[in-house]
Design a protein around this motif. Structure first.
Motif, PDB file in Angstrom:
ATOM      1  N   ILE A  11      17.291  28.908  53.531  1.00 17.01           N
ATOM      2  CA  ILE A  11      18.103  28.617  52.348  1.00 17.01           C
ATOM      3  C   ILE A  11      19.225  27.670  52.735  1.00 17.01           C
ATOM      4  N   GLY A  12      19.382  26.617  51.979  1.00 14.78           N
ATOM      5  CA  GLY A  12      20.458  25.667  52.231  1.00 14.78           C
ATOM      6  C   GLY A  12      20.371  24.993  53.579  1.00 14.78           C
ATOM      7  N   GLY A  13      19.177  24.944  54.154  1.00 12.40           N
ATOM      8  CA  GLY A  13      19.005  24.296  55.449  1.00 12.40           C
ATOM      9  C   GLY A  13      19.639  25.038  56.608  1.00 12.40           C
ATOM     10  N   ARG A  14      20.047  26.323  56.377  1.00 13.20           N
ATOM     11  CA  ARG A  14      20.810  27.010  57.423  1.00 13.20           C
ATOM     12  C   ARG A  14      20.460  28.503  57.547  1.00 13.20           C
ATOM     13  N   TYR A  15      20.168  29.172  56.446  1.00 17.61           N
ATOM     14  CA  TYR A  15      20.049  30.636  56.447  1.00 17.61           C
ATOM     15  C   TYR A  15      18.577  31.051  56.337  1.00 17.61           C
ATOM     16  N   ARG A  16      18.008  31.564  57.448  1.00 15.29           N
ATOM     17  CA  ARG A  16      16.598  31.935  57.479  1.00 15.29           C
ATOM     18  C   ARG A  16      16.436  33.351  56.930  1.00 15.29           C
ATOM     19  N   VAL A  17      15.634  33.480  55.883  1.00 14.76           N
ATOM     20  CA  VAL A  17      15.444  34.760  55.208  1.00 14.76           C
ATOM     21  C   VAL A  17      14.670  35.724  56.104  1.00 14.76           C
ATOM     22  N   ILE A  18      15.199  36.933  56.238  1.00 15.38           N
ATOM     23  CA  ILE A  18      14.503  37.988  56.984  1.00 15.38           C
ATOM     24  C   ILE A  18      13.787  38.925  56.022  1.00 15.38           C
ATOM     25  N   LYS A  19      14.514  39.390  55.006  1.00 15.55           N
ATOM     26  CA  LYS A  19      13.888  40.261  54.003  1.00 15.55           C
ATOM     27  C   LYS A  19      14.820  40.384  52.799  1.00 15.55           C
ATOM     28  N   GLU A  20      14.250  40.848  51.711  1.00 16.47           N
ATOM     29  CA  GLU A  20      15.027  41.120  50.501  1.00 16.47           C
ATOM     30  C   GLU A  20      15.640  42.509  50.612  1.00 16.47           C
ATOM     31  N   LEU A  22      21.074  33.133  42.974  1.00 15.58           N
ATOM     32  CA  LEU A  22      20.967  33.167  41.524  1.00 15.58           C
ATOM     33  C   LEU A  22      19.534  32.822  41.123  1.00 15.58           C
ATOM     34  N   ILE A  23      18.917  33.666  40.298  1.00 13.70           N
ATOM     35  CA  ILE A  23      17.548  33.405  39.851  1.00 13.70           C
ATOM     36  C   ILE A  23      17.547  32.208  38.918  1.00 13.70           C
ATOM     37  N   PRO A  24      16.753  31.167  39.207  1.00 14.76           N
ATOM     38  CA  PRO A  24      16.708  29.996  38.334  1.00 14.76           C
ATOM     39  C   PRO A  24      15.848  30.256  37.107  1.00 14.76           C
ATOM     40  N   ASN A  25      15.909  29.301  36.177  1.00 15.28           N
ATOM     41  CA  ASN A  25      15.083  29.333  34.969  1.00 15.28           C
ATOM     42  C   ASN A  25      15.316  30.570  34.126  1.00 15.28           C
ATOM     43  N   ALA A  26      16.541  31.139  34.203  1.00 15.87           N
ATOM     44  CA  ALA A  26      16.841  32.304  33.381  1.00 15.87           C
ATOM     45  C   ALA A  26      17.526  31.870  32.102  1.00 15.87           C
ATOM     46  N   ALA A  27      17.449  32.756  31.067  1.00 18.23           N
ATOM     47  CA  ALA A  27      18.181  32.472  29.835  1.00 18.23           C
ATOM     48  C   ALA A  27      19.667  32.474  30.158  1.00 18.23           C
ATOM     49  N   GLY A  35      17.600  23.029  46.551  1.00 24.28           N
ATOM     50  CA  GLY A  35      16.640  22.600  45.546  1.00 24.28           C
ATOM     51  C   GLY A  35      16.244  23.688  44.578  1.00 24.28           C
ATOM     52  N   ILE A  36      16.405  24.949  44.968  1.00 27.38           N
ATOM     53  CA  ILE A  36      16.027  26.061  44.087  1.00 27.38           C
ATOM     54  C   ILE A  36      17.173  26.446  43.165  1.00 27.38           C
ATOM     55  N   GLY A  37      18.402  26.458  43.692  1.00 25.88           N
ATOM     56  CA  GLY A  37      19.541  26.843  42.857  1.00 25.88           C
ATOM     57  C   GLY A  37      20.755  27.197  43.684  1.00 25.88           C
ATOM     58  N   HIS A  38      21.653  27.988  43.071  1.00 30.83           N
ATOM     59  CA  HIS A  38      22.933  28.348  43.690  1.00 30.83           C
ATOM     60  C   HIS A  38      22.784  29.593  44.559  1.00 30.83           C
ATOM     61  N   PHE A  39      23.634  29.705  45.597  1.00 28.39           N
ATOM     62  CA  PHE A  39      23.641  30.906  46.431  1.00 28.39           C
ATOM     63  C   PHE A  39      25.032  31.125  47.014  1.00 28.39           C
ATOM     64  N   ILE A  40      25.309  32.387  47.350  1.00 31.33           N
ATOM     65  CA  ILE A  40      26.556  32.783  48.022  1.00 31.33           C
ATOM     66  C   ILE A  40      26.169  33.449  49.337  1.00 31.33           C
ATOM     67  N   THR A  41      26.853  33.090  50.407  1.00 32.81           N
ATOM     68  CA  THR A  41      26.612  33.720  51.706  1.00 32.81           C
ATOM     69  C   THR A  41      27.794  34.627  52.032  1.00 32.81           C
ATOM     70  N   MET A  42      27.498  35.891  52.310  1.00 31.84           N
ATOM     71  CA  MET A  42      28.541  36.884  52.532  1.00 31.84           C
ATOM     72  C   MET A  42      28.308  37.655  53.826  1.00 31.84           C
ATOM     73  N   GLU A  43      29.311  38.415  54.178  1.00 31.13           N
ATOM     74  CA  GLU A  43      29.234  39.322  55.316  1.00 31.13           C
ATOM     75  C   GLU A  43      28.062  40.290  55.118  1.00 31.13           C
ATOM     76  N   TYR A  44      27.254  40.467  56.159  1.00 31.43           N
ATOM     77  CA  TYR A  44      26.163  41.438  56.088  1.00 31.43           C
ATOM     78  C   TYR A  44      26.680  42.776  56.598  1.00 31.43           C
ATOM     79  N   VAL A  45      26.641  43.790  55.747  1.00 28.26           N
ATOM     80  CA  VAL A  45      27.187  45.111  56.086  1.00 28.26           C
ATOM     81  C   VAL A  45      26.051  46.036  56.473  1.00 28.26           C
ATOM     82  N   ALA A  83      30.634  19.195  39.692  1.00 25.71           N
ATOM     83  CA  ALA A  83      29.494  18.277  39.626  1.00 25.71           C
ATOM     84  C   ALA A  83      28.201  19.033  39.337  1.00 25.71           C
ATOM     85  N   GLY A  84      28.104  20.279  39.845  1.00 28.51           N
ATOM     86  CA  GLY A  84      26.933  21.094  39.558  1.00 28.51           C
ATOM     87  C   GLY A  84      26.782  21.395  38.078  1.00 28.51           C
TER      88      GLY A  84
END
Length: 612
Positions: free
Chosen positions: A41-50, A76-81, A115-125, A391-392
């Protein structure tokens, strides 16, 4: 009415994934798989699991490949109402958390868009262990999940946890933020059972309405089981609503039950009056601040036991005379140099360098690793993030205004963005002028093509004091004119039975407004085309069987649509029917004349010709 809101996306159930609230959305969020394990994600954060999911987004455990650390990425889920509203709420949550630095509030690392949408990166607890193994599982654990798996907390542990949350929420209130959605599912636990408050998606300024408030009038705020009574009837709430909700969370921690089952008689005598006051129905009868709530819990300890140690300035000075103490930016009291958090209020004593991300004391002006001026760098990055956010939302002129005066750090990125956004603004102005011209000369097809390009550069909505407001207002005015032209063109084509124009104008309406908003008129077009196709097909079969009169009656009784493939087929068949009927009439006259002249051979020849 559905009382759950879209921003509730950090709640984690027993399996580690949050159940979706029942929300009316443009896509099924529960079925969406956006970033499978291994994606970056964002060229930096490799997804491990949901690890969590809600009506508005998904939370992943991911590896920060740049700093080699675990993070939580909220997507953020894209293509939502209501995508625009969700994006604003998403951005507001990130800004709110970023403005708060406290040991019991989850910290934010980054906000971005790919390219998919917006995201926030936070502390993993990482949570406490819920299984039989001695080692922690590593998954996040909410207070709700912990109580369901391990039963309610002991009294002292529940009081300690509540005191820590009082410290966190009291800090947030002093920063002018009220949470509005405190519940067990929004409290993450560390392996040492320290709480971390999450999900500030519904947070808002404590005093007065926010000009950027995006909660709809009449819309319920919070989670029904844990909100204060006043939240059911009004959006005008203050910190006392959070006090009620925290009291409800404490009751859940002690009993495993929601507050509607609150029974003071089941509490220890020293806890009864404290929790009963926190859960008072009327705000004026509760504790008025989180400090009062926390102090009451500290004071009730057995034999005067204080549940959370406090350190005075005098104690600090006596233990570290002449030492390099730092001053807390929140409570302005002294702390030992080695303390990472304020020993008085829990505020974080360090902040990450905006450039190299090294942890730097809050009292330091320059980063010891890269040497940048922390204040200049923070101002710069703050302006950059705000400009990118604007700009977004297509507010490019506002973004340029935000970047004016930015200097001192990595200006190459700012210069590149300024150049890019100026080009977009120039393109937008030219497209608006062409759009206006196309509408003036009734070039509807050309106007629709221009509108498609403009939609990607003009904000859907913006405040009246935004530099982009004039552009948005002009675009909306032109869109009103285009809408009128399209509807008039559809009406004209329908009345003139011009199938090509009728279908083209309806296609244009779909391009401008989308298929979902054009369902009725699309069904009308389908019905017209289906009826005409049926008539033409039946007439063709009738002609093939020499039932020319029947075919002519079918075609003549149908609406006189022309142009387009179907309309042209009807016109050709009707013309053929007329020609055949005329030919047959002439043949009948010739047969009658041959009969009168007793030319029977000629009669037979002509009858044979007619049968063909």
């Amino acid at each position: 009415m559905d009382h759950r809101l879209d921003s509730d996306m950090m709640t984690i159930d027993e399996q580690g994934a949050a159940p979706l609230p029942k929300a009316e959305r443009g896509c099924d969020a529960q079925a969406v798989i956006i970033d499978p394990p291994g994606d970056v994600i964002g060229g930096r954060y490799r997804v491990i699991k949901e690890v969590g999911r809600g009506g508005m987004g998904i939370v992943y455990q991911a590896l920060d490949t740049k700093l080699n650390r675990m993070v939580a990425v909220k997507r953020l889920i894209p293509n939502a109402a209501n995508l625009s509203r969700d994006q604003r709420r998403f951005a507001r949550e990130a800004q709110t958390i970023a403005s708060l630095g406290h040991m019991h509030i989850v910290s934010i690392h980054d906000i971005g868009q790919d390219g998919i949408g917006h995201f926030i990166t936070m502390e993993y607890v990482q949570g406490p262990n819920l299984a039989e193994e001695s080692e922690p599982s590593g998954d996040p654990v909410t207070l709700s999940r912990y109580v369901k798996k391990r039963n309610p907390l002991p009294v002292e542990e529940a009081c300690e946890l509540t005191v820590q949350l009082c410290s966190a929420l009291g800090y947030a209130h002093r920063q002018g933020i009220v949470h509005r959605d405190i519940k067990p599912g929004n409290v993450l636990l560390t392996p040492k059972m320290d709480p971390k408050l999450v999900d500030f998606g519904l947070a808002r300024p404590l005093h007065g309405e926010s000009r950027d408030d995006i909660t709809l009038q009449g819309q319920f705020i919070g989670t029904p089981e844990y909100v204060a009574p006043e939240q059911w009837t009004s959006n005008e709430i203050d910190e006392r609503a959070d006090i009620f909700s925290l009291g409800a969370v404490m009751w859940y921690a002690l009993s495993g039950r929601v507050p509607r089952h609150f029974d003071p008689q089941k509490l220890p005598p020293d806890v009864q009056p404290v929790l009963s006051k926190a859960l008072a129905q009327r705000p004026k009868e509760r504790f008025q601040t989180m400090v009062e709530f926390g102090d009451a819990l500290r004071a009730r300890g057995p034999k005067g036991k204080v549940l959370t140690n406090t350190v005075t300035d005098d104690d600090l000075r006596s233990t570290i005379p002449g030492s390099r103490a730092w001053t807390c930016p929140n409570c302005e009291r002294n702390n030992p140099d080695e303390a990472k958090f304020c020993v008085h209020c829990g505020t974080r004593g360090t902040s990450a360098c905006p450039i190299c991300e090294t942890e730097v004391k809050v009292s330091s002006q320059f980063c010891p690793s890269c040497g940048c001026d922390m204040n200049v760098a923070k101002d710069y990055l703050g302006s950059m993030e705000e400009a990118k956010r604007q700009a977004g939302f297509m507010e490019f002129e506002a973004a340029l205004q935000t970047l004016r005066g930015v200097s001192g750090v990595n200006n190459t990125e700012a210069a590149a963005l300024v150049k890019e956004w100026r080009q977009v603004i120039l393109l937008r102005r030219n497209l608006l002028n062409e759009f206006d011209s196309a509408i003036r000369v009734y070039n509807i097809n050309g106007a629709v093509k221009l509108q498609e390009k403009l939609a990607a550069t003009v904000p859907e909505e913006c405040l009246s004091d935004s530099p982009d407001f004039e552009t948005a207002a002009r675009y909306n005015a032109l869109m009103s004119q285009l809408d009128k032209l399209l509807r008039e063109a559809v009406d004209r084509a329908s009345k003139g039975y011009n199938m090509q124009q009728y279908s083209q104008m309806i296609k244009n309406l779909n391009l401008v407004y989308g298929k979902e908003r054009c369902l009725t008129i699309n069904e009308e077009l389908w019905a017209v085309q289906n009826d005409l196709n049926h008539t033409v097909t039946q007439a063709g079969l009738a002609i093939g069987m020499n039932c020319i009169s029947f075919a002519f009656e079918l075609l003549n009784a149908s609406n006189p649509w022309h142009s387009d493939e179907l309309g042209d087929r009807r016109s050709r068949l009707l013309k053929n029917c007329r020609a055949l009927l005329e030919e047959r009439a002439r043949a009948i006259e010739a047969i009658e004349e041959a009969l009168r002249e007793e030319k029977y051979t000629e009669v037979l020849r002509r009858l044979k010709a007619m049968s063909r």
